[in-house]
Design a protein around this motif. Sequence first.
Motif, PDB file in Angstrom:
ATOM      1  N   THR A  98       0.739  -1.134   0.392  1.00  0.00           N
ATOM      2  CA  THR A  98       0.190  -0.394   0.009  1.00  0.00           C
ATOM      3  C   THR A  98       0.902   1.227  -0.294  1.00  0.00           C
ATOM      4  OG1 THR A  98      -1.765  -1.081   1.470  1.00  0.00           O
ATOM      5  CG2 THR A  98      -1.589   1.155   1.178  1.00  0.00           C
ATOM      6  N   VAL A  99       1.712   1.191   0.894  1.00  0.00           N
ATOM      7  CA  VAL A  99       2.648   2.339   0.672  1.00  0.00           C
ATOM      8  C   VAL A  99       3.904   2.395  -0.248  1.00  0.00           C
ATOM      9  CG1 VAL A  99       4.841   3.326   2.098  1.00  0.00           C
ATOM     10  CG2 VAL A  99       3.011   2.040   3.119  1.00  0.00           C
ATOM     11  N   LEU A 100       4.333   1.182  -1.506  1.00  0.00           N
ATOM     12  CA  LEU A 100       4.898   1.693  -2.530  1.00  0.00           C
ATOM     13  C   LEU A 100       3.566   1.966  -3.576  1.00  0.00           C
ATOM     14  CD1 LEU A 100       6.899  -1.117  -3.797  1.00  0.00           C
ATOM     15  CD2 LEU A 100       5.271   0.078  -5.358  1.00  0.00           C
ATOM     16  N   ARG A 101       2.216   1.554  -3.692  1.00  0.00           N
ATOM     17  CA  ARG A 101       1.440   2.194  -4.384  1.00  0.00           C
ATOM     18  C   ARG A 101       1.003   4.098  -3.421  1.00  0.00           C
ATOM     19  NH1 ARG A 101      -5.104   0.085  -4.097  1.00  0.00           N
ATOM     20  NH2 ARG A 101      -6.066   1.674  -6.518  1.00  0.00           N
ATOM     21  N   ALA A 102       1.023   4.221  -2.627  1.00  0.00           N
ATOM     22  CA  ALA A 102       1.160   5.397  -2.502  1.00  0.00           C
ATOM     23  C   ALA A 102       2.291   6.153  -2.556  1.00  0.00           C
ATOM     24  CB  ALA A 102       0.744   5.678  -0.861  1.00  0.00           C
ATOM     25  N   ALA A 103       3.687   5.754  -2.936  1.00  0.00           N
ATOM     26  CA  ALA A 103       4.595   6.425  -3.119  1.00  0.00           C
ATOM     27  C   ALA A 103       4.426   6.569  -4.754  1.00  0.00           C
ATOM     28  CB  ALA A 103       5.835   5.649  -3.027  1.00  0.00           C
ATOM     29  N   ASP A 104       4.112   5.447  -5.124  1.00  0.00           N
ATOM     30  CA  ASP A 104       4.057   5.532  -6.498  1.00  0.00           C
ATOM     31  C   ASP A 104       2.793   6.577  -7.490  1.00  0.00           C
ATOM     32  OD1 ASP A 104       4.072   5.022 -10.030  1.00  0.00           O
ATOM     33  OD2 ASP A 104       2.528   3.723  -9.762  1.00  0.00           O
ATOM     34  N   ALA A 105       2.224   6.979  -6.524  1.00  0.00           N
ATOM     35  CA  ALA A 105       0.704   8.379  -6.681  1.00  0.00           C
ATOM     36  C   ALA A 105       1.109   9.562  -6.841  1.00  0.00           C
ATOM     37  CB  ALA A 105      -0.153   7.748  -6.083  1.00  0.00           C
ATOM     38  N   ALA A 106       2.233   9.313  -5.414  1.00  0.00           N
ATOM     39  CA  ALA A 106       2.853  10.678  -5.266  1.00  0.00           C
ATOM     40  C   ALA A 106       3.593  11.399  -6.453  1.00  0.00           C
ATOM     41  CB  ALA A 106       3.084  10.992  -3.531  1.00  0.00           C
ATOM     42  N   ALA A 163      11.126   6.573  -6.260  1.00  0.00           N
ATOM     43  CA  ALA A 163      11.928   4.895  -5.548  1.00  0.00           C
ATOM     44  C   ALA A 163      11.385   4.831  -4.660  1.00  0.00           C
ATOM     45  CB  ALA A 163      13.710   5.112  -5.949  1.00  0.00           C
ATOM     46  N   VAL A 164      11.962   3.308  -4.306  1.00  0.00           N
ATOM     47  CA  VAL A 164      11.317   2.952  -2.987  1.00  0.00           C
ATOM     48  C   VAL A 164      12.443   2.415  -2.665  1.00  0.00           C
ATOM     49  CG1 VAL A 164       9.596   1.193  -1.672  1.00  0.00           C
ATOM     50  CG2 VAL A 164       8.453   3.487  -3.446  1.00  0.00           C
ATOM     51  N   VAL A 165      12.643   2.347  -1.078  1.00  0.00           N
ATOM     52  CA  VAL A 165      14.125   1.406  -0.676  1.00  0.00           C
ATOM     53  C   VAL A 165      13.860   0.380   0.358  1.00  0.00           C
ATOM     54  CG1 VAL A 165      16.569   1.251   0.333  1.00  0.00           C
ATOM     55  CG2 VAL A 165      15.464   2.963  -1.733  1.00  0.00           C
ATOM     56  N   LEU A 166      14.297  -0.479   0.353  1.00  0.00           N
ATOM     57  CA  LEU A 166      13.385  -1.469   1.477  1.00  0.00           C
ATOM     58  C   LEU A 166      14.574  -1.902   2.243  1.00  0.00           C
ATOM     59  CD1 LEU A 166      11.338  -1.932  -0.549  1.00  0.00           C
ATOM     60  CD2 LEU A 166      10.185  -3.554   1.016  1.00  0.00           C
ATOM     61  N   ARG A 193      -0.219  -7.521  -4.550  1.00  0.00           N
ATOM     62  CA  ARG A 193      -1.672  -7.118  -4.504  1.00  0.00           C
ATOM     63  C   ARG A 193      -2.103  -5.910  -4.502  1.00  0.00           C
ATOM     64  NH1 ARG A 193      -2.147 -12.795  -3.298  1.00  0.00           N
ATOM     65  NH2 ARG A 193      -3.298 -12.269  -0.994  1.00  0.00           N
ATOM     66  N   ALA A 194      -1.696  -6.316  -3.123  1.00  0.00           N
ATOM     67  CA  ALA A 194      -1.305  -4.536  -2.610  1.00  0.00           C
ATOM     68  C   ALA A 194      -0.674  -2.795  -3.509  1.00  0.00           C
ATOM     69  CB  ALA A 194      -1.352  -4.091  -0.808  1.00  0.00           C
ATOM     70  N   THR A 195       0.449  -3.274  -4.191  1.00  0.00           N
ATOM     71  CA  THR A 195       1.027  -2.529  -5.068  1.00  0.00           C
ATOM     72  C   THR A 195      -0.920  -1.946  -6.024  1.00  0.00           C
ATOM     73  OG1 THR A 195       1.410  -4.064  -7.173  1.00  0.00           O
ATOM     74  CG2 THR A 195       2.696  -2.852  -4.494  1.00  0.00           C
ATOM     75  N   ALA A 196      -1.213  -2.730  -6.436  1.00  0.00           N
ATOM     76  CA  ALA A 196      -2.080  -2.038  -7.566  1.00  0.00           C
ATOM     77  C   ALA A 196      -0.965  -2.232  -9.211  1.00  0.00           C
ATOM     78  CB  ALA A 196      -3.125  -1.466  -7.440  1.00  0.00           C
ATOM     79  N   GLY A 197      -0.218  -3.021  -8.963  1.00  0.00           N
ATOM     80  CA  GLY A 197       0.484  -2.967 -10.627  1.00  0.00           C
ATOM     81  C   GLY A 197       1.100  -1.153  -9.993  1.00  0.00           C
ATOM     82  N   SER A 198       1.739  -0.722  -9.511  1.00  0.00           N
ATOM     83  CA  SER A 198       2.507   0.098  -9.112  1.00  0.00           C
ATOM     84  C   SER A 198       3.327  -0.520  -9.132  1.00  0.00           C
ATOM     85  CB  SER A 198       2.208   1.105  -7.540  1.00  0.00           C
ATOM     86  OG  SER A 198       1.075   1.593  -8.224  1.00  0.00           O
ATOM     87  N   ALA A 208       2.029   7.581   5.876  1.00  0.00           N
ATOM     88  CA  ALA A 208       3.338   7.626   4.883  1.00  0.00           C
ATOM     89  C   ALA A 208       2.959   8.715   3.785  1.00  0.00           C
ATOM     90  CB  ALA A 208       3.500   6.205   4.236  1.00  0.00           C
ATOM     91  N   THR A 209       1.302   8.550   3.304  1.00  0.00           N
ATOM     92  CA  THR A 209       0.807   9.118   1.866  1.00  0.00           C
ATOM     93  C   THR A 209       0.782   9.949   2.354  1.00  0.00           C
ATOM     94  OG1 THR A 209      -0.491   7.028   1.694  1.00  0.00           O
ATOM     95  CG2 THR A 209      -1.666   9.379   0.993  1.00  0.00           C
ATOM     96  N   LEU A 210       0.317  10.555   3.955  1.00  0.00           N
ATOM     97  CA  LEU A 210       0.740  12.233   4.161  1.00  0.00           C
ATOM     98  C   LEU A 210       1.637  13.137   3.822  1.00  0.00           C
ATOM     99  CD1 LEU A 210      -2.235  12.626   6.974  1.00  0.00           C
ATOM    100  CD2 LEU A 210      -3.171  13.121   4.961  1.00  0.00           C
ATOM    101  N   CYS A 211       2.074  12.044   4.150  1.00  0.00           N
ATOM    102  CA  CYS A 211       3.596  12.550   4.269  1.00  0.00           C
ATOM    103  C   CYS A 211       4.869  12.522   2.846  1.00  0.00           C
ATOM    104  CB  CYS A 211       5.391  11.608   4.930  1.00  0.00           C
ATOM    105  SG  CYS A 211       5.204  11.759   7.197  1.00  0.00           S
ATOM    106  N   LEU A 212       4.520  11.131   1.693  1.00  0.00           N
ATOM    107  CA  LEU A 212       4.979  11.464   1.073  1.00  0.00           C
ATOM    108  C   LEU A 212       4.054  13.035   0.228  1.00  0.00           C
ATOM    109  CD1 LEU A 212       5.141   7.952   0.654  1.00  0.00           C
ATOM    110  CD2 LEU A 212       7.081   9.609   0.256  1.00  0.00           C
TER     111      LEU A 212
END
Length: 321
Positions: free
Chosen positions: A144-152, A156-159, A173-178, A293-297
Amino acid sequence: MRDVGRPQAMSNPRADRVRNVAKLAGRPTRLKRGQFLAEGPQSVREALAAHRQRAAPGGRPIVSELYVTAACLERFPEFEVELPGTGFRLVTDEVIAAMADTVHSQGVVAVCSTVDVGLAAMLSKCPRLVAVFCRVRDPGNAGTVLRAADAAGADAVVLTSSSVDIYNPKAVRATAGSLFHLPIVLGQDYQQLTDQLRQHNLTLLAADGQGDQDLDVLQDESARRHVLQKAAIPAGSKDRIGAASSPGLDEPTAWIFGNEAQGLSATELSSSDYRVSVPIYGSAESLNLATAATLCLYASARSQQRIHTAVGQSPAADRRQ
C-alpha cells in the motif's frame, strides 16, 4: 478475442507446470528463480505494459508465462496476447485456483521476473523523492505504501534487509500494479543506506509520532517560501523563512518509515536529519503506517511540484528515465 485455433485449456490442477507456478507463493522459490506471481487484471495489465516497454529496447523480459481462464478472457480479451518471450496458456478455473495465492482468483496469473534495481543505479538518476521502508513487516502495508509512493510521484522505494519481501503475493496485490512503475531497491543495510542517501544530497526525514517537526507547519513554511520566491523577495529580507533547524519539503528528500508496531528505534532515528510528526486533531491514538506515509509523501510531492511548475518542468515526466 479469437476462437479459431485456440488450444484446449489446461485442466489438470496437479500437473507439474501448475505446481511450479504455485511454488512461487513461497519466498525460497522466488529467490531461487528470480521470479514472482502477479495476480488479477490490474497487476497483470501493468506487468504486460512494463514487459512491452522493456522488451522493445532489448531489455530483460518481465512476463515469461501468462495463464488466463475463458471467463476472464470474456471480460478482458486484451489478455490473449502473443508477446516476445511470453507464453500464453488458457486454463480452467480449477487450474488457476491451484496456481493463485488468493482464495477467490480473478482468472489471470502472470509469472514475472523480479524488477528491483541496485542502489547505485537508482541514485545515479538523482532522485528527489524516495520512500525508505525500515523493518516494515506486513506485506499489505508495504504494498500500500509503495502504491502511495507511486501516486505521489516518488522516484524510488528502498527496503532494508529487515523488511518484508515486496514480491510476497499479498504485497504485489496491494501495489495494484505500482510495483512495475518505479525503481525498487531491496535488501539494504540501514546505516549504509542512510550514509549513501545523504552523500547524494537527500535530506533524511524520519516519520515519527513524537517528532519535533510538525508536518503541517512544514507545509505552511514551504507554501510561504514559494510565495516569497515568486515575489523575488531578497534573501536577506526580514520575511525570509526556512531556518536551518527546519527542513524544506521542496528539497530532495528521503522519507524513512519504520516498523508498524514499534516505529523507528532510537538508533534509526539518530541517523535521520529531522524527525517529523503528523499532527492528530481528533482522539485517535495514532495513524497507521500507510496513512501516515501517504500524508508525508504527498506533502513533499506537493512542495516539489510547486517548484517545478514555477520553472515549467514536470518531475513526474522526467523521473525514472
